[in-house]
Write a protein that holds these residues in place. Structure first.
Motif, PDB file in Angstrom:
ATOM      1  N   PHE A 376     -34.725  46.097 -18.188  1.00 47.60           N
ATOM      2  CA  PHE A 376     -33.756  46.552 -17.008  1.00 47.60           C
ATOM      3  C   PHE A 376     -32.494  47.331 -18.165  1.00 47.60           C
ATOM      4  N   PHE A 377     -31.763  46.545 -19.197  1.00 47.22           N
ATOM      5  CA  PHE A 377     -30.841  47.318 -19.733  1.00 47.22           C
ATOM      6  C   PHE A 377     -31.493  48.937 -19.853  1.00 47.22           C
ATOM      7  N   GLU A 378     -32.633  48.918 -20.561  1.00 49.33           N
ATOM      8  CA  GLU A 378     -32.995  49.755 -21.582  1.00 49.33           C
ATOM      9  C   GLU A 378     -33.664  50.755 -20.182  1.00 49.33           C
ATOM     10  N   ARG A 379     -33.806  50.647 -19.073  1.00 45.75           N
ATOM     11  CA  ARG A 379     -34.675  51.347 -18.081  1.00 45.75           C
ATOM     12  C   ARG A 379     -32.935  52.078 -17.657  1.00 45.75           C
ATOM     13  N   HIS A 380     -31.912  51.368 -16.911  1.00 48.22           N
ATOM     14  CA  HIS A 380     -31.083  51.952 -17.302  1.00 48.22           C
ATOM     15  C   HIS A 380     -30.011  52.653 -17.679  1.00 48.22           C
ATOM     16  N   LEU A 381     -29.814  52.628 -18.943  1.00 46.59           N
ATOM     17  CA  LEU A 381     -29.470  53.312 -19.541  1.00 46.59           C
ATOM     18  C   LEU A 381     -30.019  54.683 -19.732  1.00 46.59           C
ATOM     19  N   ALA A 382     -31.659  54.827 -20.107  1.00 51.34           N
ATOM     20  CA  ALA A 382     -32.405  55.478 -19.718  1.00 51.34           C
ATOM     21  C   ALA A 382     -31.564  56.623 -18.609  1.00 51.34           C
ATOM     22  N   ALA A 383     -30.965  55.771 -17.607  1.00 52.71           N
ATOM     23  CA  ALA A 383     -30.989  56.463 -16.066  1.00 52.71           C
ATOM     24  C   ALA A 383     -29.613  57.170 -16.048  1.00 52.71           C
ATOM     25  N   VAL A 384     -29.244  56.148 -16.852  1.00 58.04           N
ATOM     26  CA  VAL A 384     -27.759  57.323 -17.538  1.00 58.04           C
ATOM     27  C   VAL A 384     -27.634  58.473 -18.297  1.00 58.04           C
ATOM     28  N   SER A 385     -28.359  58.303 -19.053  1.00 56.35           N
ATOM     29  CA  SER A 385     -28.797  59.691 -19.982  1.00 56.35           C
ATOM     30  C   SER A 385     -29.368  60.521 -19.163  1.00 56.35           C
ATOM     31  N   ASP A 386     -29.943  60.588 -18.442  1.00 55.43           N
ATOM     32  CA  ASP A 386     -30.665  61.367 -17.309  1.00 55.43           C
ATOM     33  C   ASP A 386     -29.323  62.381 -16.810  1.00 55.43           C
ATOM     34  N   ALA A 387     -28.742  61.635 -16.265  1.00 58.66           N
ATOM     35  CA  ALA A 387     -27.093  61.814 -15.727  1.00 58.66           C
ATOM     36  C   ALA A 387     -26.396  62.734 -16.378  1.00 58.66           C
ATOM     37  N   ARG A 428     -22.340  28.500 -25.192  1.00 57.53           N
ATOM     38  CA  ARG A 428     -22.554  29.328 -24.760  1.00 57.53           C
ATOM     39  C   ARG A 428     -23.813  29.540 -25.647  1.00 57.53           C
ATOM     40  N   THR A 429     -24.826  29.731 -25.943  1.00 60.00           N
ATOM     41  CA  THR A 429     -26.343  30.562 -25.774  1.00 60.00           C
ATOM     42  C   THR A 429     -26.279  32.551 -26.026  1.00 60.00           C
ATOM     43  N   PRO A 430     -25.821  33.071 -27.337  1.00 62.04           N
ATOM     44  CA  PRO A 430     -26.479  34.286 -26.873  1.00 62.04           C
ATOM     45  C   PRO A 430     -27.794  34.700 -26.123  1.00 62.04           C
ATOM     46  N   LYS A 431     -28.529  35.134 -25.364  1.00 65.95           N
ATOM     47  CA  LYS A 431     -29.661  35.362 -25.553  1.00 65.95           C
ATOM     48  C   LYS A 431     -30.169  36.509 -25.643  1.00 65.95           C
ATOM     49  N   LYS A 432     -31.380  36.826 -25.947  1.00 66.26           N
ATOM     50  CA  LYS A 432     -32.256  37.806 -26.267  1.00 66.26           C
ATOM     51  C   LYS A 432     -31.749  39.482 -26.139  1.00 66.26           C
ATOM     52  N   SER A 433     -31.146  39.320 -25.138  1.00 71.99           N
ATOM     53  CA  SER A 433     -30.669  40.430 -24.743  1.00 71.99           C
ATOM     54  C   SER A 433     -29.440  41.068 -25.700  1.00 71.99           C
ATOM     55  N   ALA A 434     -28.475  39.784 -26.482  1.00 73.00           N
ATOM     56  CA  ALA A 434     -27.107  40.070 -26.444  1.00 73.00           C
ATOM     57  C   ALA A 434     -27.101  40.482 -28.164  1.00 73.00           C
ATOM     58  N   TYR A 435     -28.763  39.997 -28.631  1.00 74.36           N
ATOM     59  CA  TYR A 435     -28.737  40.315 -30.205  1.00 74.36           C
ATOM     60  C   TYR A 435     -29.377  41.795 -29.705  1.00 74.36           C
ATOM     61  N   TRP A 436     -29.802  42.393 -28.269  1.00 81.71           N
ATOM     62  CA  TRP A 436     -30.551  43.318 -28.521  1.00 81.71           C
ATOM     63  C   TRP A 436     -29.513  44.434 -28.287  1.00 81.71           C
ATOM     64  N   LEU A 437     -28.406  44.204 -27.056  1.00 81.12           N
ATOM     65  CA  LEU A 437     -26.900  45.074 -27.294  1.00 81.12           C
ATOM     66  C   LEU A 437     -26.264  45.308 -28.914  1.00 81.12           C
ATOM     67  N   ARG A 438     -26.569  44.431 -28.885  1.00 79.96           N
ATOM     68  CA  ARG A 438     -26.331  44.372 -30.652  1.00 79.96           C
ATOM     69  C   ARG A 438     -26.660  45.250 -31.790  1.00 79.96           C
ATOM     70  N   ASP A 439     -27.910  44.494 -31.709  1.00 78.37           N
ATOM     71  CA  ASP A 439     -28.585  45.981 -32.769  1.00 78.37           C
ATOM     72  C   ASP A 439     -28.389  47.930 -32.289  1.00 78.37           C
ATOM     73  N   PHE A 440     -28.181  47.569 -30.754  1.00 81.35           N
ATOM     74  CA  PHE A 440     -28.324  49.186 -30.603  1.00 81.35           C
ATOM     75  C   PHE A 440     -27.326  49.686 -30.902  1.00 81.35           C
ATOM     76  N   VAL A 441     -26.073  48.800 -30.218  1.00 80.10           N
ATOM     77  CA  VAL A 441     -24.812  49.100 -30.735  1.00 80.10           C
ATOM     78  C   VAL A 441     -24.446  49.301 -32.216  1.00 80.10           C
ATOM     79  N   ALA A 442     -25.051  48.818 -32.732  1.00 76.18           N
ATOM     80  CA  ALA A 442     -25.476  48.696 -34.872  1.00 76.18           C
ATOM     81  C   ALA A 442     -25.663  50.234 -35.558  1.00 76.18           C
ATOM     82  N   ARG A 443     -26.350  49.760 -34.373  1.00 78.55           N
ATOM     83  CA  ARG A 443     -27.745  51.124 -35.106  1.00 78.55           C
ATOM     84  C   ARG A 443     -27.322  53.028 -34.174  1.00 78.55           C
ATOM     85  N   ARG A 444     -26.119  52.546 -34.053  1.00 80.16           N
ATOM     86  CA  ARG A 444     -25.544  54.111 -33.623  1.00 80.16           C
ATOM     87  C   ARG A 444     -25.142  55.047 -34.504  1.00 80.16           C
ATOM     88  N   SER A 445     -24.749  56.328 -34.828  1.00 80.67           N
ATOM     89  CA  SER A 445     -25.064  57.214 -35.903  1.00 80.67           C
ATOM     90  C   SER A 445     -23.410  57.649 -35.226  1.00 80.67           C
TER      91      SER A 445
END
Ligand code: PNW
Length: 445
Positions: A376-387, A428-445
């Motif tokens: 869901f995040f991937e597809r909506h971020l791609a939609a933001v990118s298109d905008a 509180r238990t971070p879900k897999k999506s929290a780690y996905w977001l963390r890793d995406f943010v960490a890999r920005r240039s």
């Protein structure tokens, strides 16, 4: 793999902010401590039959006591920003004075975020109206706009220097329409005439508040958050397409017109057969320069001339839906952003202040496998990118929500968090999506 995101995307640059969002009533609990007064949501929860399972906000995520742990959680995910809201009933006493204990809570919280370099996006009103103000007519009464401006004046003086971006309101459409016409949120009225009056007073409150915020906290950005929703015609007939257009006018242009053009679209009032009491000068007051527009996006509506359908009633084959029953429709976000840029050439920079989905998540062996949320995040971020590629200035994206929380009339059953909350233990238990977001943010240039 990040192949879903175009390589040119601004989303990979560090000046595009990534954050998470919450709201006071949905997470704080401790509704009866340190001088907090009752809100319309306490009353609504205590009214039998209104909230699933009779759930209330009395404990919620116990964030009032666990705020430091929650700040650490945001930091551990490496996020740039946190969007939260202030509880008006904690901050202002019955005689209109500041409640120091209420302000102490937010000062500690905002300072802890600031020390960790997390940008603070603070919403002044996310639905928890003090009940004593509702008792005097709530948003149907013009007086409430002035009570709101007094509260904002006090709050922004007290908290000046601790906030990067203020928002006057979260989703005035939900407050006005769902709260006063549809009756599915507090205060639960069911009269469109009341909703249209409430909508005008929310706008007036916004217009009165913006200059006060600018004077009290000149270093901060000032904006407002709207939930925008595209409408698709149920069939391709002229009548249905016209009805869909009117639905967009009622949902989106009602407030965008007042805020950015200084006018209401008369078609909406004609459709509903009601006009608010506008005092000369009100629309000038409302049309304040904005530093940003916050856009919350979840899904689209299907509309026919026979009436606005709950799209849940629509027989749509192959449509992917969330735990809310909401259709997953990322293209709608691109469409919505491009459309408002076309219709409002003076549109300020946009932050996506909420986007996310509910899923029925459980912790198994210490992990939560919410792959559908990652997708869901991937597809909506791609939609933001298109905008962005189409020329819309989008400056950041906040996932709704940091953690599972009180989903209003649905109670705790619907889980929107990127972190799971066990309501028995408050773990509180971070879900897999929290780690996905963390890793995406960490890999920005
Ligand atoms: C938003 N709709 O509300 C709110 O800002 C959040 O507090 C809430 O938790 C989140 O979305 C998820 O629901 C909405 O029916 C409520 O279109 C309803 C709608 C949209 C947004």
């Amino acid at each position: 793999s990040e192949s879903w995101l175009p390589a040119s995307s601004r989303l990979r640059s560090r000046d595009f902010l990534f954050g998470v969002a919450t709201a006071s009533f949905q997470i704080e609990g401790s509704t009866e401590v340190d001088g907090r007064l009752p809100s319309i949501w306490d009353t609504y929860c205590d009214t039998p039959g209104k909230v699933t399972n009779g759930d209330t906000g009395k404990v919620a995520c116990d964030h009032y006591n666990r705020w430091a742990e929650d700040v650490d959680l945001i930091e551990s995910l490496g996020l740039d920003a946190y969007r939260l809201s202030l509880a008006w009933p904690r901050l202002i006493t019955r005689d209109g004075k500041a409640n120091p204990k209420g302000f102490d809570f937010y000062k500690r919280l905002l300072d802890a975020l600031g020390e960790k370099g997390i940008k603070r996006f603070v919403t002044l009103y996310h639905w928890d109206l003090p009940q004593w103000i509702e008792d005097r007519g709530g948003w149907v009464s013009r007086e409430t706009a002035y009570r709101y401006a007094e509260y904002v004046d006090i709050a922004t003086r007290e908290l000046a220097g601790r906030v990067e971006a203020w928002a006057t309101f979260n989703e005035p459409w939900c407050t006005a329409w769902i709260g006063y016409a549809a009756g599915r949120q507090a205060p639960g009225h069911t009269d469109p005439v009341l909703a249209i009056a409430a909508g005008h007073h929310l706008m007036l409150g916004h217009g009165l508040a913006v200059p006060l915020i600018r004077r009290n906290d000149p270093g901060a950005k000032v904006g407002i958050v709207l939930n925008l929703q595209p409408a698709t015609a149920a069939t391709d007939t002229r009548e249905d397409r016209h009805a869909a257009k009117l639905a967009e006018v009622g949902q989106n242009d009602w407030f965008l017109g007042a805020l950015l053009k200084g006018e209401y679209d008369a078609r909406f009032f004609e459709l509903r057969g009601a006009v608010p009491a506008i005092v000369p000068g009100d629309l000038d007051t409302i049309q304040q320069p904005l530093d940003y527009l916050g856009v919350n996006y979840y899904f689209r509506a299907y509309v026919s001339a026979a009436g606005a359908h709950d799209y849940k009633d629509m027989p749509l084959d192959g449509v992917e839906r969330t735990q809310m029953g909401w259709e997953v429709y990322p293209e709608g976000l691109t469409y919505q952003l491009v459309t408002i840029k076309q219709d409002y050439p003076n549109l300020p920079p946009v932050y996506i202040t909420e986007n996310g989905m509910a899923s029925d998540d459980a912790v198994i062996d210490g992990e939560v496998e919410d792959d559908s949320r990652i997708r869901f995040f991937e597809r909506h971020l791609a939609a933001v990118s298109d905008a962005i590629d189409a020329g819309v200035e989008v400056s950041g994206y906040f996932a709704w929500s940091l953690m599972d929380n009180f989903e209003w009339s649905y109670g705790y059953e619907k889980r929107f968090g990127i972190c799971h909350v066990d309501y028995d233990t408050q773990v509180r238990t971070p879900k897999k999506s929290a780690y996905w977001l963390r890793d995406f943010v960490a890999r920005r240039s």
